[in-house]
Scaffold this motif. Structure first.
Motif, PDB file in Angstrom:
ATOM      1  N   TYR A 170       0.851  -1.192   0.000  1.00 37.43           N
ATOM      2  CA  TYR A 170       0.000   0.000   0.000  1.00 37.43           C
ATOM      3  C   TYR A 170       0.894   1.252   0.000  1.00 37.43           C
ATOM      4  CZ  TYR A 170      -3.485   3.329   1.786  1.00 37.43           C
ATOM      5  OH  TYR A 170      -4.316   4.405   1.940  1.00 37.43           O
ATOM      6  N   PRO A 171       0.541   2.281  -0.755  1.00 37.47           N
ATOM      7  CA  PRO A 171      -0.755   2.560  -1.364  1.00 37.47           C
ATOM      8  C   PRO A 171      -0.904   2.155  -2.830  1.00 37.47           C
ATOM      9  CG  PRO A 171       0.552   4.562  -1.369  1.00 37.47           C
ATOM     10  CD  PRO A 171       1.401   3.507  -0.722  1.00 37.47           C
ATOM     11  N   ASN A 174      -1.320  -4.360  -2.999  1.00 34.24           N
ATOM     12  CA  ASN A 174      -2.376  -4.846  -2.110  1.00 34.24           C
ATOM     13  C   ASN A 174      -1.882  -5.141  -0.704  1.00 34.24           C
ATOM     14  OD1 ASN A 174      -4.366  -4.809  -4.168  1.00 34.24           O
ATOM     15  ND2 ASN A 174      -3.611  -6.762  -4.970  1.00 34.24           N
ATOM     16  N   GLN A 210       2.984   7.143   4.798  1.00 32.10           N
ATOM     17  CA  GLN A 210       3.224   6.497   3.506  1.00 32.10           C
ATOM     18  C   GLN A 210       4.271   7.244   2.677  1.00 32.10           C
ATOM     19  OE1 GLN A 210       2.230   3.595   3.445  1.00 32.10           O
ATOM     20  NE2 GLN A 210       0.832   3.846   5.162  1.00 32.10           N
TER      21      GLN A 210
END
Length: 322
Positions: A170-171, A174, A210
């Motif tokens: 991610y992002p 999966n 992230q």
């Protein structure tokens, strides 16, 4: 995690533990105590207040007074709120250790967490970052709930070189991304990627972790461990939950994608798979009408395939009866 050689106790590195704090008075004592209870003891704890208005600062300074040789308290000039990345960067600027460990102010480590993570890095000089699985901790507030171990979403006990994890996790992929509480890395590797991205604050805070993670995926050698010695507290009043409930998820994702496009250009990262995934992720934001039409076509196509498949099953059953 694989069996590790015993650590040479004469060569144990100093670990700088950075905890950003914002109105964490309800949890911070338990978090600090989990650091004090570590079996690995060669650490410094850097508590950085981000303009708290509760008793977080008082609690932190109390621990610093009690353990002045181990615990440092810091805050932004004027005690203003600058957001998580700026707060972590302030902690990084004060770090003296050759390793950095990240911990949020409401989460915990088990007593052998640092011992295990540091031992691996000591015995594997070619690894920049170790990411553990995390325990999604729900029973802290309700014993009837169930805690859950979430593995980082790529095969564990494996070394990854750039940009493998950018595609897998991610992002874009999966697989689940690592939690900050499960990351220990070399200080030089953290400084090499430029620390934490300070533009991810306020309503754009959602993807700050992230942005940090993907810089690691693109620049550093990362090891994924299936060991889970950190507890990630699940609570509905967290900043993350608040942003999602306000309906700001898409805004946060779009901000991240635009930032990444600039980052890839500035860093001259030309990996085709990464650029392909980024461009695909941008389509719903850049071409919303086209995306809506194509999504509708795709959905109807799947429905048609399902109907044809069901019809084929019925026909097969009838043939068997004839």
């Amino acid at each position: 995690m694989q069996t590790l050689d015993k650590m040479d106790l004469t060569k144990t590195p100093l670990v700088s533990i950075i905890i950003p704090i914002f109105n964490s008075g309800r949890y911070i004592t338990e978090t600090i105590e989990s650091v004090l209870n570590q079996r690995y003891t060669n650490w410094e704890l850097i508590l950085v207040d981000d303009g708290s208005t509760d008793d977080s600062r008082i609690i932190s300074e109390g621990y610093s007074s009690k353990y002045p040789e181990k615990i440092i308290c810091a805050a932004h000039v004027g005690n203003i709120n600058k957001g998580l990345p700026s707060t972590r960067n302030l902690g990084l600027s004060l770090a003296k250790g050759s390793l950095v460990a990240l911990l949020d102010s409401d989460d915990l480590w088990m007593p052998d967490y640092l011992e295990e993570q540091v031992s691996f890095l000591v015995n594997n000089k070619d690894i920049d970052v170790v990411c553990q699985a995390s325990i999604y901790w729900r029973t802290w507030n309700n014993p009837k709930e169930h805690d859950e171990v979430i593995l980082v979403g790529a095969p564990s006990e494996k070394i990854y070189t750039p940009p493998e994890l950018a595609v897998a996790l991610y992002p874009f992929g999966n697989g689940a991304a690592p939690c900050m509480d499960g990351i220990v890395m070399r200080t030089e590797a953290l400084k090499r990627i430029g620390g934490f991205e300070e533009s991810f604050k306020g309503k754009n805070h959602l993807y700050e972790d992230q942005a940090f993670n993907i810089k690691n995926y693109l620049k550093n050698v990362v090891y994924l461990s299936s060991s889970a010695k950190n507890l990630y507290r699940q609570r509905p009043d967290s900043m993350m939950h608040g942003i999602i409930e306000e309906g700001l998820y898409d805004n946060g994702r779009y901000f991240f994608l635009r930032w990444l496009k600039v980052y890839l250009k500035d860093q001259m990262i030309k990996d085709k798979a990464v650029h392909k995934l980024l461009n695909r992720a941008l389509i719903p934001y850049k071409y919303p009408y086209l995306y809506k039409i194509s999504s509708g076509i795709h959905r109807r196509y799947k429905q048609l395939l399902n109907k044809l498949s069901a019809a084929a099953i019925i026909a097969s059953s009838l043939n068997a009866l004839i």
